[in-house]
Design a protein around this motif. Structure first.
Motif, PDB file in Angstrom:
ATOM      1  N   LEU A 103     -27.259  33.488  33.411  1.00  0.00           N
ATOM      2  CA  LEU A 103     -27.388  34.692  32.816  1.00  0.00           C
ATOM      3  C   LEU A 103     -28.058  35.505  33.823  1.00  0.00           C
ATOM      4  O   LEU A 103     -28.106  35.204  34.901  1.00  0.00           O
ATOM      5  CB  LEU A 103     -28.987  34.228  32.039  1.00  0.00           C
ATOM      6  CG  LEU A 103     -29.114  33.153  31.004  1.00  0.00           C
ATOM      7  CD1 LEU A 103     -30.255  32.931  30.435  1.00  0.00           C
ATOM      8  CD2 LEU A 103     -28.011  33.673  29.958  1.00  0.00           C
ATOM      9  N   ALA A 108     -23.642  41.129  30.836  1.00  0.00           N
ATOM     10  CA  ALA A 108     -23.567  40.037  29.601  1.00  0.00           C
ATOM     11  C   ALA A 108     -22.963  40.441  28.391  1.00  0.00           C
ATOM     12  O   ALA A 108     -22.058  39.829  27.787  1.00  0.00           O
ATOM     13  CB  ALA A 108     -25.107  40.022  29.182  1.00  0.00           C
ATOM     14  N   GLY A 151     -25.019  35.725  29.497  1.00  0.00           N
ATOM     15  CA  GLY A 151     -26.171  36.437  28.637  1.00  0.00           C
ATOM     16  C   GLY A 151     -27.218  36.972  29.030  1.00  0.00           C
ATOM     17  O   GLY A 151     -27.103  36.969  30.534  1.00  0.00           O
ATOM     18  N   LEU A 157     -23.366  40.963  22.109  1.00  0.00           N
ATOM     19  CA  LEU A 157     -24.662  40.054  22.370  1.00  0.00           C
ATOM     20  C   LEU A 157     -25.388  39.529  20.869  1.00  0.00           C
ATOM     21  O   LEU A 157     -25.278  40.241  19.905  1.00  0.00           O
ATOM     22  CB  LEU A 157     -25.705  40.620  23.093  1.00  0.00           C
ATOM     23  CG  LEU A 157     -25.240  41.207  24.569  1.00  0.00           C
ATOM     24  CD1 LEU A 157     -26.242  41.893  25.051  1.00  0.00           C
ATOM     25  CD2 LEU A 157     -24.738  40.010  25.104  1.00  0.00           C
ATOM     26  N   TYR A 202     -30.829  36.876  24.982  1.00  0.00           N
ATOM     27  CA  TYR A 202     -29.525  37.259  24.242  1.00  0.00           C
ATOM     28  C   TYR A 202     -28.532  36.516  24.924  1.00  0.00           C
ATOM     29  O   TYR A 202     -28.409  36.363  26.083  1.00  0.00           O
ATOM     30  CB  TYR A 202     -29.168  38.907  24.581  1.00  0.00           C
ATOM     31  CG  TYR A 202     -29.979  39.644  23.387  1.00  0.00           C
ATOM     32  CD1 TYR A 202     -29.397  40.066  22.273  1.00  0.00           C
ATOM     33  CD2 TYR A 202     -31.351  39.964  23.558  1.00  0.00           C
ATOM     34  CE1 TYR A 202     -30.070  40.816  21.413  1.00  0.00           C
ATOM     35  CE2 TYR A 202     -32.112  40.961  22.640  1.00  0.00           C
ATOM     36  CZ  TYR A 202     -31.346  41.248  21.650  1.00  0.00           C
ATOM     37  OH  TYR A 202     -32.108  42.160  20.725  1.00  0.00           O
ATOM     38  N   LEU A 203     -27.422  35.714  24.057  1.00  0.00           N
ATOM     39  CA  LEU A 203     -26.423  35.346  24.599  1.00  0.00           C
ATOM     40  C   LEU A 203     -25.031  36.187  24.240  1.00  0.00           C
ATOM     41  O   LEU A 203     -24.968  36.895  23.087  1.00  0.00           O
ATOM     42  CB  LEU A 203     -26.143  34.076  23.769  1.00  0.00           C
ATOM     43  CG  LEU A 203     -26.980  32.740  24.419  1.00  0.00           C
ATOM     44  CD1 LEU A 203     -26.812  31.669  23.822  1.00  0.00           C
ATOM     45  CD2 LEU A 203     -26.545  32.554  26.096  1.00  0.00           C
ATOM     46  N   HIS A 204     -24.032  35.991  24.830  1.00  0.00           N
ATOM     47  CA  HIS A 204     -22.736  36.531  24.357  1.00  0.00           C
ATOM     48  C   HIS A 204     -22.225  35.635  23.556  1.00  0.00           C
ATOM     49  O   HIS A 204     -22.403  34.512  23.506  1.00  0.00           O
ATOM     50  CB  HIS A 204     -21.730  36.396  25.735  1.00  0.00           C
ATOM     51  CG  HIS A 204     -20.430  37.136  25.621  1.00  0.00           C
ATOM     52  ND1 HIS A 204     -19.197  36.544  24.950  1.00  0.00           N
ATOM     53  CD2 HIS A 204     -20.120  38.597  25.837  1.00  0.00           C
ATOM     54  CE1 HIS A 204     -18.351  37.503  24.601  1.00  0.00           C
ATOM     55  NE2 HIS A 204     -18.937  38.589  25.461  1.00  0.00           N
TER      56      HIS A 204
END
Length: 237
Positions: free
Chosen positions: A24, A65, A72, A87, A196-198
């Protein structure tokens, strides 16, 4: 002998296959994110994933990200997914951001809601809530790449006021002798922060959501915030 070698190779491959890591990004001088990172380290550990965090300029963090270059962003305010469509928000708040106006001229704090264009305001590029607040105040911001750069400009009288998260202001008040004499306003805006994550890691979202819901984040946060109280006086000095 060949069979033994095969078994050893297979064992190594199996360990490698199940050894996962996530990288991250976060702002390079955004000490506000220390708490978010602490929470995420515990959460990812619970699902057997090693967490790595890199520090980059705040605005660049979102770009990296969103483009999937890293996995992320540590934590941001809600709805950035409307602008950064790759995201996915983990829908459990893990921190919060509280924006204040810092200045050496205490009189300016009395005019925080109608500050005019005569005053020079500094804003850190990539802080979405700060951008929203400056737009509401109808004041053009001088954009800087990091909190330290903004504080240096305030210290050198190149700007009159600087919009900063309270936690970050508290930190720099404790390490910068000149900035320790600055004043700060009441809250101009406060919002929760989310991890937040991809979207390529969408399968992790339910797991992380459940883990974060089970963690008593409020207790961690109270302990962390209490450690800052000695730095900040109640009258904004």
């Amino acid at each position: 002998m060949k069979f033994c070698a095969f078994v050893i190779l297979l064992s190594f491959f199996s360990l490698s296959t199940f050894s996962k890591s996530i990288t991250l990004s976060r702002g390079e001088d955004a000490v506000l994110q220390n708490f978010s990172e602490l929470i995420l380290q515990k959460a990812y550990q619970k699902i057997g994933i090693e967490l790595k965090v890199i520090h980059v300029p705040i605005a660049r963090s979102l770009v990296l990200a969103n483009n999937g270059i890293i996995d992320g962003d540590v934590s941001r305010i809600s709805k950035i997914e409307n602008q950064y469509g790759n995201l996915i928000k983990i829908p459990v708040p893990i921190n919060h951001i509280d924006i204040r106006m810092f200045t050496y001229n205490k009189k300016l704090l009395e005019k925080k809601n109608n500050i005019n264009g005569f005053y020079r305001m500094g804003c850190v590029r990539g802080l979405i809530l700060v951008e929203k607040i400056s737009t509401t105040m109808k004041v053009d911001c001088y954009k800087v790449n990091g909190h330290k750069e903004g504080i240096n400009m305030l210290n050198k009288n190149r700007i009159d006021v600087l919009l900063l998260p309270l936690t970050i202001g508290a930190y720099f008040k404790s390490v910068d002798s000149k900035f320790s004499t600055s004043h700060y306003s009441e809250s101009l805006g406060r919002e929760p922060l989310f991890h937040y994550l991809h979207k390529k890691h969408h399968k992790l979202v339910p797991k992380l959501t459940l883990i974060l819901q089970q963690m008593n984040i409020d207790i961690y946060e109270k302990t962390y915030r209490d450690s800052l109280k000695e730095t900040l006086s109640p009258d904004g000095n």
